[in-house]
Design an enzyme around this catalytic site. Structure first.
Site, PDB file in Angstrom:
ATOM      1  N   HIS A  17      36.824   3.222  31.872  1.00 25.49           N
ATOM      2  CA  HIS A  17      35.450   3.291  32.385  1.00 25.49           C
ATOM      3  C   HIS A  17      35.188   2.152  33.375  1.00 25.49           C
ATOM      4  CE1 HIS A  17      34.428   5.214  28.252  1.00 25.49           C
ATOM      5  NE2 HIS A  17      34.422   6.190  29.153  1.00 25.49           N
ATOM      6  N   LYS A  41      29.017  16.431  21.273  1.00 28.42           N
ATOM      7  CA  LYS A  41      29.322  15.353  20.308  1.00 28.42           C
ATOM      8  C   LYS A  41      28.075  14.495  20.092  1.00 28.42           C
ATOM      9  CE  LYS A  41      32.153  13.567  24.128  1.00 28.42           C
ATOM     10  NZ  LYS A  41      33.180  12.797  24.691  1.00 28.42           N
ATOM     11  N   ARG A  91      40.919  11.714  34.913  1.00 30.15           N
ATOM     12  CA  ARG A  91      42.219  11.271  34.398  1.00 30.15           C
ATOM     13  C   ARG A  91      43.276  12.344  34.595  1.00 30.15           C
ATOM     14  NH1 ARG A  91      39.678  10.032  28.612  1.00 30.15           N
ATOM     15  NH2 ARG A  91      38.892  12.075  29.252  1.00 30.15           N
ATOM     16  N   SER A 128      37.966   7.300  24.636  1.00 28.29           N
ATOM     17  CA  SER A 128      37.164   6.686  23.563  1.00 28.29           C
ATOM     18  C   SER A 128      37.513   7.316  22.217  1.00 28.29           C
ATOM     19  CB  SER A 128      35.676   6.871  23.847  1.00 28.29           C
ATOM     20  OG  SER A 128      35.292   6.195  25.017  1.00 28.29           O
TER      21      SER A 128
HETATM   22  O1  PNS Z   1      31.675  10.731  28.323  1.00 27.54           O
HETATM   23  P1  PNS Z   1      31.346  12.199  28.216  1.00 27.54           P
HETATM   24  O2  PNS Z   1      31.100  12.604  26.766  1.00 27.54           O
HETATM   25  O3  PNS Z   1      32.393  13.075  28.865  1.00 27.54           O
HETATM   26  O4  PNS Z   1      29.978  12.398  29.022  1.00 27.54           O
HETATM   27  C1  PNS Z   1      29.376  13.670  29.113  1.00 27.54           C
HETATM   28  C2  PNS Z   1      27.934  13.525  29.602  1.00 27.54           C
HETATM   29  C3  PNS Z   1      27.127  12.636  28.635  1.00 27.54           C
HETATM   30  C4  PNS Z   1      27.922  12.893  30.979  1.00 27.54           C
HETATM   31  C5  PNS Z   1      27.315  14.963  29.684  1.00 27.54           C
HETATM   32  O5  PNS Z   1      27.393  15.575  28.423  1.00 27.54           O
HETATM   33  C6  PNS Z   1      25.872  14.944  30.174  1.00 27.54           C
HETATM   34  O6  PNS Z   1      25.654  14.898  31.358  1.00 27.54           O
HETATM   35  N1  PNS Z   1      24.907  14.948  29.222  1.00 27.54           N
HETATM   36  C7  PNS Z   1      23.482  14.909  29.537  1.00 27.54           C
HETATM   37  C8  PNS Z   1      22.847  16.296  29.364  1.00 27.54           C
HETATM   38  C9  PNS Z   1      23.104  17.163  30.596  1.00 27.54           C
HETATM   39  O7  PNS Z   1      22.651  16.887  31.672  1.00 27.54           O
HETATM   40  N2  PNS Z   1      23.858  18.250  30.364  1.00 27.54           N
HETATM   41  C10 PNS Z   1      24.200  19.204  31.404  1.00 27.54           C
HETATM   42  C11 PNS Z   1      25.592  18.968  31.936  1.00 27.54           C
HETATM   43  S1  PNS Z   1      26.053  20.207  33.122  1.00 27.54           S
END
Ligand code: PNS
Length: 161
Positions: A17, A41, A91, A128
């Site tokens: 990150h 999650k 990645r 993570s």
């Molecule tokens: O580190 P991660 O778990 O891959 O992050 C995913 C994250 C938190 C960026 C994604 O789930 C997100 O954007 N969540 C906020 C809700 C949202 O906007 N969802 C629509 C995504 S298209």
């Protein structure tokens, strides 16, 4: 200066990150790290406030970086923060498949573009999820996370034992 939003779960923040934050700083100049809830999650090891505190400590020596926790959609968070782009690190091709879909969803719903940066190959295997798993068994994670995160993981799993 261009402001970008780097959203993620950050449960916890790791060196992969931080590499993406550094690339975004170099390319754009100003970064907002947004701790958000991933619908897939919802419960995590660290609370959103704990994740923010760990990330703030880990990134304290960088200027033009802020860290905060947010609720709701990333497009609304990006808009409220005044971000010009979302930045995501890639990645593997598996990351690309899901990230490309999210980028298109966010572009179609909110108009904001996502810029992908390839992560440093040194961190291409770091996640993570596996860090949490290895730490839960007392395995070595010091080469994957900053010292404050390693200490927090040790405390969390020592408390749990
Ligand atoms: O580190 P991660 O778990 O891959 O992050 C995913 C994250 C938190 C960026 C994604 O789930 C997100 O954007 N969540 C906020 C809700 C949202 O906007 N969802 C629509 C995504 S298209």
């Amino acid at each position: 200066m261009t402001k970008v939003l780097i959203p993620g779960s950050f449960d916890p923040l790791h060196y992969g990150h931080i590499d993406v934050v550094d690339q975004a700083l170099e390319l754009f100049g100003e970064v907002v790290v947004a701790v958000l809830v991933n619908f897939a999650k919802p419960s995590g090891l660290f609370s959103p406030d704990e994740r923010v505190a760990l990330a703030v400590d880990s990134l304290a020596d960088r200027s033009n970086v802020t860290v905060d926790a947010f609720e709701g959609l990333v497009i609304d968070v990006a808009s409220a923060a005044g971000a010009d782009f979302i930045v995501k690190g890639l990645r593997t091709s598996a990351d690309y498949d899901i990230e490309q879909q999210m980028a298109h969803m966010n572009r179609s719903s909110g108009g904001i573009r996502t810029v992908f940066v390839p992560c440093n190959p040194e961190y291409s295997f770091v996640s993570s999820r596996f860090i949490r798993e290895i730490a839960s068994h007392g395995g070595a994670i010091d080469h994957l996370v900053p010292p404050n995160v390693a200490a927090a993981l040790t405390d969390r799993f020592t408390d749990a034992r």
